[in-house]
Write a protein that holds these residues in place. Sequence first.
Motif, PDB file in Angstrom:
ATOM      1  N   ASP A   1     -20.303 -10.957 -19.627  1.00 19.44           N
ATOM      2  CA  ASP A   1     -20.005 -10.154 -18.438  1.00 19.44           C
ATOM      3  C   ASP A   1     -20.154 -10.959 -17.154  1.00 19.44           C
ATOM      4  O   ASP A   1     -19.776 -10.496 -16.089  1.00 19.44           O
ATOM      5  CB  ASP A   1     -20.970  -8.960 -18.357  1.00 19.44           C
ATOM      6  CG  ASP A   1     -20.636  -7.940 -19.415  1.00 19.44           C
ATOM      7  OD1 ASP A   1     -19.454  -7.897 -19.826  1.00 19.44           O
ATOM      8  OD2 ASP A   1     -21.550  -7.207 -19.843  1.00 19.44           O
TER       9      ASP A   1
ATOM     10  N   PRO B   1     -10.225 -12.628 -20.723  1.00 13.07           N
ATOM     11  CA  PRO B   1     -10.480 -12.019 -19.410  1.00 13.07           C
ATOM     12  C   PRO B   1      -9.518 -12.590 -18.371  1.00 13.07           C
ATOM     13  O   PRO B   1      -9.064 -13.726 -18.496  1.00 13.07           O
ATOM     14  CB  PRO B   1     -11.913 -12.435 -19.084  1.00 13.07           C
ATOM     15  CG  PRO B   1     -12.491 -12.960 -20.331  1.00 13.07           C
ATOM     16  CD  PRO B   1     -11.374 -13.401 -21.200  1.00 13.07           C
TER      17      PRO B   1
ATOM     18  N   TRP C   1     -16.938 -11.898 -25.010  1.00 14.66           N
ATOM     19  CA  TRP C   1     -16.923 -12.520 -23.685  1.00 14.66           C
ATOM     20  C   TRP C   1     -18.122 -12.062 -22.880  1.00 14.66           C
ATOM     21  O   TRP C   1     -18.485 -10.887 -22.926  1.00 14.66           O
ATOM     22  CB  TRP C   1     -15.618 -12.149 -22.958  1.00 14.66           C
ATOM     23  CG  TRP C   1     -14.446 -12.723 -23.662  1.00 14.66           C
ATOM     24  CD1 TRP C   1     -13.756 -12.161 -24.694  1.00 14.66           C
ATOM     25  CD2 TRP C   1     -13.859 -14.003 -23.431  1.00 14.66           C
ATOM     26  NE1 TRP C   1     -12.764 -13.012 -25.108  1.00 14.66           N
ATOM     27  CE2 TRP C   1     -12.802 -14.158 -24.349  1.00 14.66           C
ATOM     28  CE3 TRP C   1     -14.116 -15.049 -22.526  1.00 14.66           C
ATOM     29  CZ2 TRP C   1     -12.009 -15.303 -24.393  1.00 14.66           C
ATOM     30  CZ3 TRP C   1     -13.324 -16.189 -22.570  1.00 14.66           C
ATOM     31  CH2 TRP C   1     -12.285 -16.300 -23.501  1.00 14.66           C
TER      32      TRP C   1
ATOM     33  N   SER D   1     -12.944 -15.791 -12.410  1.00 16.47           N
ATOM     34  CA  SER D   1     -12.700 -14.848 -13.509  1.00 16.47           C
ATOM     35  C   SER D   1     -13.901 -13.915 -13.599  1.00 16.47           C
ATOM     36  O   SER D   1     -15.029 -14.381 -13.510  1.00 16.47           O
ATOM     37  CB  SER D   1     -12.542 -15.608 -14.822  1.00 16.47           C
ATOM     38  OG  SER D   1     -12.497 -14.710 -15.913  1.00 16.47           O
ATOM     39  N   PRO D   2     -13.728 -12.605 -13.748  1.00 18.74           N
ATOM     40  CA  PRO D   2     -12.446 -11.909 -13.829  1.00 18.74           C
ATOM     41  C   PRO D   2     -11.810 -11.734 -12.442  1.00 18.74           C
ATOM     42  O   PRO D   2     -12.459 -11.955 -11.433  1.00 18.74           O
ATOM     43  CB  PRO D   2     -12.851 -10.541 -14.391  1.00 18.74           C
ATOM     44  CG  PRO D   2     -14.252 -10.329 -13.907  1.00 18.74           C
ATOM     45  CD  PRO D   2     -14.881 -11.688 -13.857  1.00 18.74           C
TER      46      PRO D   2
END
Length: 370
Positions: A326, A210, A324, A234-235
């Motif tokens: 969220d 990400p 990954w 991140s993101p």
Amino acid sequence: MRILVVGGGGREHVLCWKLSQSPQVGTVYCIPGNSGIESLDKCTCINSDGDDIDFLLDFAIKEAIDFTVVGPEAPLVKGIVDSFRSKGLLILGPEKEASLLEGSKVWAKEFMREFKIPTASFEVFDNYEKACDYIERRNCPLVIKADGLAAGKGVFVTDGPGEAKEAVNQIMKEKVFGAAGSQIIIEERLSGEEASILAITDGERFWTMPSAQDHKAAYEGDTGPNTGGMGAYSPAPVMDADKIRFTEENVFVPLLEGMKKRGLVYRGIIYAGLMITEEGPQVLEFNVRFGDPEAQVIIPRFDGDITTVLKSAAGGALSGEWNWSDFAAVCVVMASGGYPGSYEKGKEIKGLSEAGALPDTFVFHAGTAN
Ligand code: AMP
Ligand code: GLY
């Protein structure tokens, strides 16, 4: 499994934290490590020079280390991967010559030009007068960069010819970065928002992580001197799915093809620092390792056994799960007053265990000692 992590910052703390969660891992040694790493289950720090490749190699052999992960760029640029591989040891990172992607800005820019990776137009100079002539002729905002490693300080983003020539003077005449400034890059100044995108590669394939964005200015409101990073998140919303795909196709794919064409083995992390311009993402710089503090917001979002993925990349055949979360992650760096200039050391930091006990909050250390 016995793992060695090289480095002692927040990046190495988050790596040790994640690696040590793997049921495959018995012990993680970290050289030099820090007091946060020392307090993790299964982790032991060895207070020694993390740049001393002979020492690290000796240590890895004596301690029967199964797998080594290198945090910072310096040991990679010095050739730690070549040394370990020559003794049959498994280590994640590019070989010495491929590490020039970060170790030499001239090498990196020429590589990008040859393999058509989007980046600012540039010229290379090793002569002060010629560099100044060029600045006069261009007469537009330029960026001046020392060729070699300069602890993130070798880049001058300038507004006009006077400032640009002063930067060339600092690098080439005053030699403020020593030999790192014997060659310089003068490049077009781009504008846009910055973001970083990292991938892991086994030399053939790559998997993209990400996106992240770091925050370099020391003070509030993007003011003050540039630092190694006062935080990250991140993101990075600026990196939407189209821009990620663009970067994969126009940056990571040609990068790996270029490495292969040059006969170089690149198994490790590729970090592309991007400027999102109106024409699309352009590469500002490559790093050959995880970013710090970016790693501190990327790695906690990884759902799975990171040991499998990192080790398989080092072995030349990426495998494992690549999932990954969220959740977004944000990192705020606390540093001693005065940083990045001179600052007091040896101060006691209080309240860390209370902070770490908050839900979804982690405290990663850099350069701390008990
Ligand atoms: P680098 O170490 O090459 O990534 O440069 C450090 C910082 O300088 C970047 O994060 C940008 O903020 C800035 N920078 C580098 N190159 C350029 C460029 N061509 N145009 C505008 N800003 C730049
Ligand atoms: N945060 C930028 C770097 O790690 O180089």
